[in-house]
Design an enzyme around this catalytic site. Structure first.
Site, PDB file in Angstrom:
ATOM      1  N   LYS A   1      -4.095 -10.909  -6.389  1.00 23.26           N
ATOM      2  CA  LYS A   1      -5.607 -11.003  -5.977  1.00 23.26           C
ATOM      3  C   LYS A   1      -6.456  -9.946  -6.348  1.00 23.26           C
ATOM      4  O   LYS A   1      -6.187  -8.858  -6.715  1.00 23.26           O
ATOM      5  CB  LYS A   1      -5.133 -10.851  -4.587  1.00 23.26           C
ATOM      6  CG  LYS A   1      -6.125  -9.702  -3.553  1.00 23.26           C
ATOM      7  CD  LYS A   1      -5.664  -9.733  -2.275  1.00 23.26           C
ATOM      8  CE  LYS A   1      -5.866  -8.214  -2.199  1.00 23.26           C
ATOM      9  NZ  LYS A   1      -6.212  -7.572  -0.856  1.00 23.26           N
TER      10      LYS A   1
ATOM     11  N   LYS B   1     -10.868  -4.834  -4.384  1.00 23.89           N
ATOM     12  CA  LYS B   1     -12.120  -3.868  -4.786  1.00 23.89           C
ATOM     13  C   LYS B   1     -11.436  -2.429  -5.318  1.00 23.89           C
ATOM     14  O   LYS B   1     -12.370  -2.011  -6.022  1.00 23.89           O
ATOM     15  CB  LYS B   1     -13.146  -3.907  -3.825  1.00 23.89           C
ATOM     16  CG  LYS B   1     -12.555  -3.393  -2.391  1.00 23.89           C
ATOM     17  CD  LYS B   1     -13.440  -3.132  -1.256  1.00 23.89           C
ATOM     18  CE  LYS B   1     -12.962  -2.811  -0.058  1.00 23.89           C
ATOM     19  NZ  LYS B   1     -12.887  -3.986   1.044  1.00 23.89           N
TER      20      LYS B   1
ATOM     21  N   LYS C   1       0.731  -1.334  -0.035  1.00 19.07           N
ATOM     22  CA  LYS C   1      -0.061   0.052   0.143  1.00 19.07           C
ATOM     23  C   LYS C   1       0.777   1.373   0.132  1.00 19.07           C
ATOM     24  O   LYS C   1       0.432   2.372  -0.430  1.00 19.07           O
ATOM     25  CB  LYS C   1      -0.915   0.014   1.074  1.00 19.07           C
ATOM     26  CG  LYS C   1      -2.042  -1.073   0.967  1.00 19.07           C
ATOM     27  CD  LYS C   1      -3.319  -0.567   2.080  1.00 19.07           C
ATOM     28  CE  LYS C   1      -4.636  -1.332   1.622  1.00 19.07           C
ATOM     29  NZ  LYS C   1      -5.684  -0.998   2.375  1.00 19.07           N
TER      30      LYS C   1
HETATM   31  P1  TYM Z   1     -10.685  -5.927   3.500  1.00 21.21           P
HETATM   32  O1  TYM Z   1     -11.846  -4.908   3.702  1.00 21.21           O
HETATM   33  O2  TYM Z   1      -9.689  -5.672   2.441  1.00 21.21           O
HETATM   34  O3  TYM Z   1     -11.228  -7.436   2.979  1.00 21.21           O
HETATM   35  C1  TYM Z   1     -12.457  -7.714   3.629  1.00 21.21           C
HETATM   36  C2  TYM Z   1     -12.388  -9.530   3.746  1.00 21.21           C
HETATM   37  O4  TYM Z   1     -12.278 -10.058   2.259  1.00 21.21           O
HETATM   38  C3  TYM Z   1     -11.034 -10.651   2.378  1.00 21.21           C
HETATM   39  N1  TYM Z   1     -10.691 -10.626   0.853  1.00 21.21           N
HETATM   40  C4  TYM Z   1     -10.286 -11.592   0.010  1.00 21.21           C
HETATM   41  N2  TYM Z   1     -10.815 -13.058   0.287  1.00 21.21           N
HETATM   42  C5  TYM Z   1     -10.247 -13.925  -0.843  1.00 21.21           C
HETATM   43  N3  TYM Z   1      -9.883 -13.358  -2.066  1.00 21.21           N
HETATM   44  C6  TYM Z   1      -9.840 -11.983  -2.395  1.00 21.21           C
HETATM   45  N4  TYM Z   1      -9.556 -11.366  -3.341  1.00 21.21           N
HETATM   46  C7  TYM Z   1      -9.987 -11.142  -1.046  1.00 21.21           C
HETATM   47  N5  TYM Z   1     -10.197  -9.583  -0.722  1.00 21.21           N
HETATM   48  C8  TYM Z   1     -10.239  -9.407   0.257  1.00 21.21           C
HETATM   49  C9  TYM Z   1     -10.131 -10.161   3.241  1.00 21.21           C
HETATM   50  O5  TYM Z   1      -9.097 -11.210   3.770  1.00 21.21           O
HETATM   51  C10 TYM Z   1     -11.098  -9.907   4.466  1.00 21.21           C
HETATM   52  O6  TYM Z   1     -11.204 -11.083   5.404  1.00 21.21           O
HETATM   53  N6  TYM Z   1      -7.952  -5.256   7.412  1.00 21.21           N
HETATM   54  C11 TYM Z   1      -9.054  -5.939   6.908  1.00 21.21           C
HETATM   55  C12 TYM Z   1     -10.257  -5.614   7.566  1.00 21.21           C
HETATM   56  C13 TYM Z   1     -10.182  -5.535   9.151  1.00 21.21           C
HETATM   57  C14 TYM Z   1     -10.357  -6.893   9.706  1.00 21.21           C
HETATM   58  C15 TYM Z   1     -10.241  -6.398  11.285  1.00 21.21           C
HETATM   59  C16 TYM Z   1     -10.559  -8.259   9.462  1.00 21.21           C
HETATM   60  C17 TYM Z   1     -10.018  -4.622  10.040  1.00 21.21           C
HETATM   61  N7  TYM Z   1     -10.213  -5.152  11.412  1.00 21.21           N
HETATM   62  C18 TYM Z   1     -10.371  -7.515  12.206  1.00 21.21           C
HETATM   63  C19 TYM Z   1     -10.662  -9.208  10.387  1.00 21.21           C
HETATM   64  C20 TYM Z   1     -10.750  -8.764  11.894  1.00 21.21           C
HETATM   65  C21 TYM Z   1      -9.161  -5.664   5.349  1.00 21.21           C
HETATM   66  O7  TYM Z   1      -8.789  -4.693   5.084  1.00 21.21           O
HETATM   67  O8  TYM Z   1     -10.160  -6.377   4.677  1.00 21.21           O
END
Ligand code: TYM
Length: 330
Positions: free
Chosen positions: A195, A198, A113
């Site tokens: 990967k 979004k 990032k």
């Molecule tokens: P975020 O918002 O990027 O994504 C949300 C969830 O989706 C999963 N994910 C994916 N899984 C499979 N293939 C993909 N291409 C893919 N892209 C995203 C992510 O692994 C995630 O589970 N830091 C986290 C948000 C967060 C969080 C937390 C998660 C903040 N606090 C506490 C768990 C516990 C994030 O940016 O996810």
């Protein structure tokens, strides 16, 4: 025995993708009755990258609408917006003082990032995993359903919890991750070695949960594959492996069933079949989300109510933490 606790979060930065759904949300729905679950739209994480304030507010509510549309019950689960529960920030500060600079420097997502947003490598971006650890530890979560890309952050949360417990006794539950064996890492349709994200600037690389059926079909038809024209799951066939994973999840078919189904057919038939399966998977979710997004008062009431429930739970942990580190009780 009382149910165990699940916590997970999703950033309301931009529209939610099929990767988010397959890697995480789908499992959130699946386990909702077996655990006490907290699911959070993490808007405080989202501002580590510049956001349009009006859009961020809307998208935070849209995430709650989407979670309900995916099948999560807002009475049974605590679904809320992170910034409405101030204890997240409070615990994050305390945990900062138990996290090492070197640990944060090793986070691969920070490295990625900070390259992508090289004009804004702010302290929040660096500190992001500590806020994530606070999210999880605040509720004494046992289990954290996430996609593969969050594994390193979860490991850090475990290390922070163990370090803190090592000094002060058992304050935090050390959480386990729950990463699906199939679908933990959904890949970009345009560059299947990367990967699906979004925020990918190439719209054809990602499927969004609210994409129209036509757009979904178009993107799958254009999906990058290979020149073998053989629908088989094999090392190195990144594009096809990804499409097979998506198709398998959308239809419930195993990889060998899919291989048999497309045995004598080429990618020209396989790709639209994946598209159609995804259109049908997402159709009810999309329709319900759009309906719910019109009910702003209802969504706001869910957020307010659930933020209060979350805050009451968070306060239990915070009271312990304040006492342990030597803050004067309020
Ligand atoms: P975020 O918002 O990027 O994504 C949300 C969830 O989706 C999963 N994910 C994916 N899984 C499979 N293939 C993909 N291409 C893919 N892209 C995203 C992510 O692994 C995630 O589970 N830091 C986290 C948000 C967060 C969080 C937390 C998660 C903040 N606090 C506490 C768990 C516990 C994030 O940016 O996810």
């Amino acid at each position: 025995m009382d149910k165990k606790i699940v916590f997970s979060g999703i950033q309301p930065s931009g529209d939610i993708s099929l990767g988010n759904y397959i890697g995480a949300l789908r499992n959130w729905v699946e386990i909702q009755h077996d655990y006490h679950c907290l699911y959070c739209a993490v808007d405080m994480h989202a501002i580590t990258v510049r956001q349009d304030p009006k859009k961020l507010r809307e998208q935070s509510l849209a995430v709650i609408a989407l979670l309900i549309a995916c099948g999560l019950d807002p009475k049974e689960n605590i679904m809320y917006i992170q910034s409405q529960v101030p204890q997240h920030a409070e615990l994050a500060w305390v945990l900062n003082c138990y996290t090492m600079y070197g640990e944060l420097s090793r986070m691969t997502q920070f490295k990625d990032k900070s390259q992508k947003h090289s004009d804004n490598v702010n302290a929040g971006l660096f500190d992001y995993p500590v806020l994530m650890a606070a999210d999880i530890l605040l509720y004494q979560a046992d289990l954290v359903p996430i996609g593969h890309d969050q594994k390193q952050h979860l490991e850090l949360a475990r290390n922070i919890a163990e370090r803190f417990n090592g000094i002060y006794g058992d304050v935090f539950t050390v959480p386990d991750g729950y990463i699906p064996k199939v679908g933990g890492r959904i890949m970009s349709l345009a560059e299947p070695e990367k990967k699906m994200s979004k925020s990918d600037p190439n719209v054809n690389a990602r499927i969004l949960m609210l994409d129209e059926p036509d757009a979904i079909m178009r993107k799958f038809k254009r999906a990058v594959t290979d020149s073998e024209a053989q629908v088989v799951y094999r090392e190195g066939k990144h594009g096809i492996n990804n499409l097979m994973t998506i198709y398998s999840i959308a239809t419930g078919k195993s990889f060998s069933e899919i291989e048999a189904e497309f045995d004598d057919k080429g990618y020209g038939e396989f790709k639209p079949a994946v598209g159609e399966a995804v259109v049908e998977l997402l159709r009810p979710i999309r329709e319900k989300t759009l309906e719910l997004m019109k009910e702003k008062d209802y969504l706001m009431s869910i957020c307010t109510e659930n933020a209060l429930r979350a805050s009451a739970l968070a306060e239990r942990t915070m009271r312990k933490v304040r006492k342990k580190v030597g803050f004067v009780q309020r």
